[in-house]
Design an enzyme around this catalytic site. Structure first.
Site, PDB file in Angstrom:
ATOM      1  N   LYS A  36       0.836  -1.215   0.000  1.00 37.96           N
ATOM      2  CA  LYS A  36       0.000   0.000   0.000  1.00 37.96           C
ATOM      3  C   LYS A  36       0.867   1.260   0.000  1.00 37.96           C
ATOM      4  O   LYS A  36       0.588   2.198  -0.727  1.00 37.96           O
ATOM      5  CB  LYS A  36      -0.938   0.015   1.221  1.00 37.96           C
ATOM      6  CG  LYS A  36      -1.923  -1.142   1.259  1.00 37.96           C
ATOM      7  CD  LYS A  36      -2.992  -0.946   2.325  1.00 37.96           C
ATOM      8  CE  LYS A  36      -2.477  -1.027   3.745  1.00 37.96           C
ATOM      9  NZ  LYS A  36      -1.977  -2.365   4.156  1.00 37.96           N
TER      10      LYS A  36
ATOM     11  N   ARG B  26     -10.297   0.328   8.485  1.00 40.12           N
ATOM     12  CA  ARG B  26      -9.905  -1.053   8.783  1.00 40.12           C
ATOM     13  C   ARG B  26     -11.011  -1.818   9.488  1.00 40.12           C
ATOM     14  O   ARG B  26     -10.809  -2.986   9.844  1.00 40.12           O
ATOM     15  CB  ARG B  26      -8.670  -1.051   9.671  1.00 40.12           C
ATOM     16  CG  ARG B  26      -7.384  -1.298   8.868  1.00 40.12           C
ATOM     17  CD  ARG B  26      -6.280  -0.873   9.739  1.00 40.12           C
ATOM     18  NE  ARG B  26      -5.094  -1.630   9.757  1.00 40.12           N
ATOM     19  CZ  ARG B  26      -3.912  -1.061   9.466  1.00 40.12           C
ATOM     20  NH1 ARG B  26      -3.840   0.158   9.001  1.00 40.12           N
ATOM     21  NH2 ARG B  26      -2.819  -1.742   9.617  1.00 40.12           N
TER      22      ARG B  26
ATOM     23  N   ARG C 105      -1.197  -9.283  13.353  1.00 43.47           N
ATOM     24  CA  ARG C 105      -1.674  -8.239  12.424  1.00 43.47           C
ATOM     25  C   ARG C 105      -2.443  -8.861  11.254  1.00 43.47           C
ATOM     26  O   ARG C 105      -3.473  -8.332  10.835  1.00 43.47           O
ATOM     27  CB  ARG C 105      -0.488  -7.402  11.919  1.00 43.47           C
ATOM     28  CG  ARG C 105       0.020  -6.456  12.997  1.00 43.47           C
ATOM     29  CD  ARG C 105       1.437  -6.018  12.741  1.00 43.47           C
ATOM     30  NE  ARG C 105       1.550  -5.145  11.585  1.00 43.47           N
ATOM     31  CZ  ARG C 105       2.686  -4.990  10.894  1.00 43.47           C
ATOM     32  NH1 ARG C 105       3.761  -5.664  11.205  1.00 43.47           N
ATOM     33  NH2 ARG C 105       2.724  -4.153   9.887  1.00 43.47           N
TER      34      ARG C 105
HETATM   35  P1  AMP Z   1       0.138   0.316   9.512  1.00 40.76           P
HETATM   36  O1  AMP Z   1       1.331   1.228   9.372  1.00 40.76           O
HETATM   37  O2  AMP Z   1      -0.991   0.743   8.631  1.00 40.76           O
HETATM   38  O3  AMP Z   1       0.497  -1.142   9.362  1.00 40.76           O
HETATM   39  O4  AMP Z   1      -0.401   0.510  11.013  1.00 40.76           O
HETATM   40  C1  AMP Z   1       0.400   0.208  12.136  1.00 40.76           C
HETATM   41  C2  AMP Z   1      -0.491   0.012  13.358  1.00 40.76           C
HETATM   42  O5  AMP Z   1      -1.226   1.210  13.624  1.00 40.76           O
HETATM   43  C3  AMP Z   1      -1.560  -1.066  13.215  1.00 40.76           C
HETATM   44  O6  AMP Z   1      -1.053  -2.369  13.515  1.00 40.76           O
HETATM   45  C4  AMP Z   1      -2.600  -0.608  14.224  1.00 40.76           C
HETATM   46  O7  AMP Z   1      -2.193  -0.893  15.557  1.00 40.76           O
HETATM   47  C5  AMP Z   1      -2.552   0.906  14.056  1.00 40.76           C
HETATM   48  N1  AMP Z   1      -3.510   1.373  13.017  1.00 40.76           N
HETATM   49  C6  AMP Z   1      -3.200   2.014  11.849  1.00 40.76           C
HETATM   50  N2  AMP Z   1      -4.315   2.316  11.149  1.00 40.76           N
HETATM   51  C7  AMP Z   1      -5.356   1.856  11.887  1.00 40.76           C
HETATM   52  C8  AMP Z   1      -6.771   1.852  11.703  1.00 40.76           C
HETATM   53  N3  AMP Z   1      -7.351   2.375  10.599  1.00 40.76           N
HETATM   54  N4  AMP Z   1      -7.542   1.281  12.681  1.00 40.76           N
HETATM   55  C9  AMP Z   1      -6.991   0.763  13.795  1.00 40.76           C
HETATM   56  N5  AMP Z   1      -5.662   0.724  14.032  1.00 40.76           N
HETATM   57  C10 AMP Z   1      -4.842   1.259  13.085  1.00 40.76           C
END
Ligand code: AMP
Length: 192
Positions: A14, A89, A146
Site C-alpha cells: 500500500k 480497517r 496483524r
Molecule cells: P500500519 O502502518 O498501517 O500497518 O499501522 C500500524 C499500526 O497502527 C496497526 O497495527 C494498528 O495498531 C494501528 N492502526 C493504523 N491504522 C489503523 C486503523 N485504521 N484502525 C486501527 N488501528 C490502526
C-alpha cells in the site's frame, strides 16, 4: 476531485503504490499508521492511547482512529482529493468515513484492494523489518496477530464497498509498474 481507499493486508504494498497514485492524481495522502507513529514519536496524548495496541499488533479502537481522521480532513479542507491508506480497517470506520466525507460534500470513488498470499506477506514484512526500524515488522508473532486482525476485522470492509460497487481487486504480486498500471485502469473506470 477523487477519493480512493487503498486496501490490503499489512505488507501488500500500500505504501509503495500510494506514492505512485498521489503523483498521478495529485491527492493528499492520509496513512493512519504513519499518523499514529508520528503521535507516538511526539509522545502526544493520542500516541499514548494508541501505543499498547500498536505494540501488540492489534487495531486501535475505532473512536480514536475516526477522531484523528476527522481532524485531518478538517485541516485539509482545500485538498484535490484523498488517498486513504490503512483506513478504514473496520466496517464502523468505513461507515464513519462515508459520513465524514458527506459533511465535506465528498464521497469515495474506488476501493483498490491489493491481493497478496499470506506466505508472501510474512516474507515481505520480515524483509521490511530489517530496514524499516518498525518493531511490529520484526517479530513473526506480531506479524501473525496483524494478519489475523486483518482477516477478522478488516476483510469485511471489502464487502461494505462491494455493496456500493466500489471494490476493485488487484493482483498485488508482480512488478511495481505492472501493479500500478492495473490500479490506474481501475481508478479511471470509477471516476465520475
Ligand atoms: P500500519 O502502518 O498501517 O500497518 O499501522 C500500524 C499500526 O497502527 C496497526 O497495527 C494498528 O495498531 C494501528 N492502526 C493504523 N491504522 C489503523 C486503523 N485504521 N484502525 C486501527 N488501528 C490502526
Amino acid at each position: 476531485m477523487v477519493n480512493i481507499v487503498l486496501f490490503g493486508p499489512p505488507g501488500a504494498g500500500k505504501g509503495t503504490q500510494s506514492e505512485n497514485i498521489i503523483n498521478k492524481y495529485g491527492l493528499k495522502h492520509i496513512s493512519t499508521g504513519d499518523l499514529f507513529r508520528k503521535h507516538l514519536g511526539e509522545g502526544t496524548h493520542l500516541g499514548k492511547k494508541a501505543q499498547s495496541y500498536m505494540d501488540n499488533g492489534k487495531l486501535v479502537p475505532d473512536e480514536v482512529v475516526i477522531g484523528m481522521v476527522a481532524d485531518f480532513l478538517d485541516d485539509n479542507e482545500g485538498a484535490e482529493g484523498f488517498i486513504f491508506d490503512g483506513f478504514p480497517r473496520t466496517v464502523a470506520q468505513a461507515e464513519a468515513l462515508d459520513e465524514l466525507l458527506e459533511e465535506h460534500d465528498q464521497h469515495i470513488h474506488c476501493m483498490v484492494m491489493l491481493d497478496v498470499p499470506q506466505d508472501e506477506l510474512r516474507k515481505r514484512l520480515l524483509e521490511r523489518g530489517k530496514t524499516s526500524g518498525r518493531a511490529d515488522d520484526q517479530n513473526v508473532e506480531k506479524i501473525n496477530v496483524r494478519i489475523q486482525e486483518y482477516l477478522d476485522k478488516t476483510l469485511p470492509v471489502a464487502g461494505y464497498y462491494q455493496g456500493q460497487n466500489k471494490t476493485c481487486k488487484i493482483n498485488g504480486v508482480g512488478t511495481i509498474e505492472g501493479i500500478f498500471a492495473d490500479i490506474v485502469s481501475e481508478i479511471d473506470n470509477h471516476l465520475d
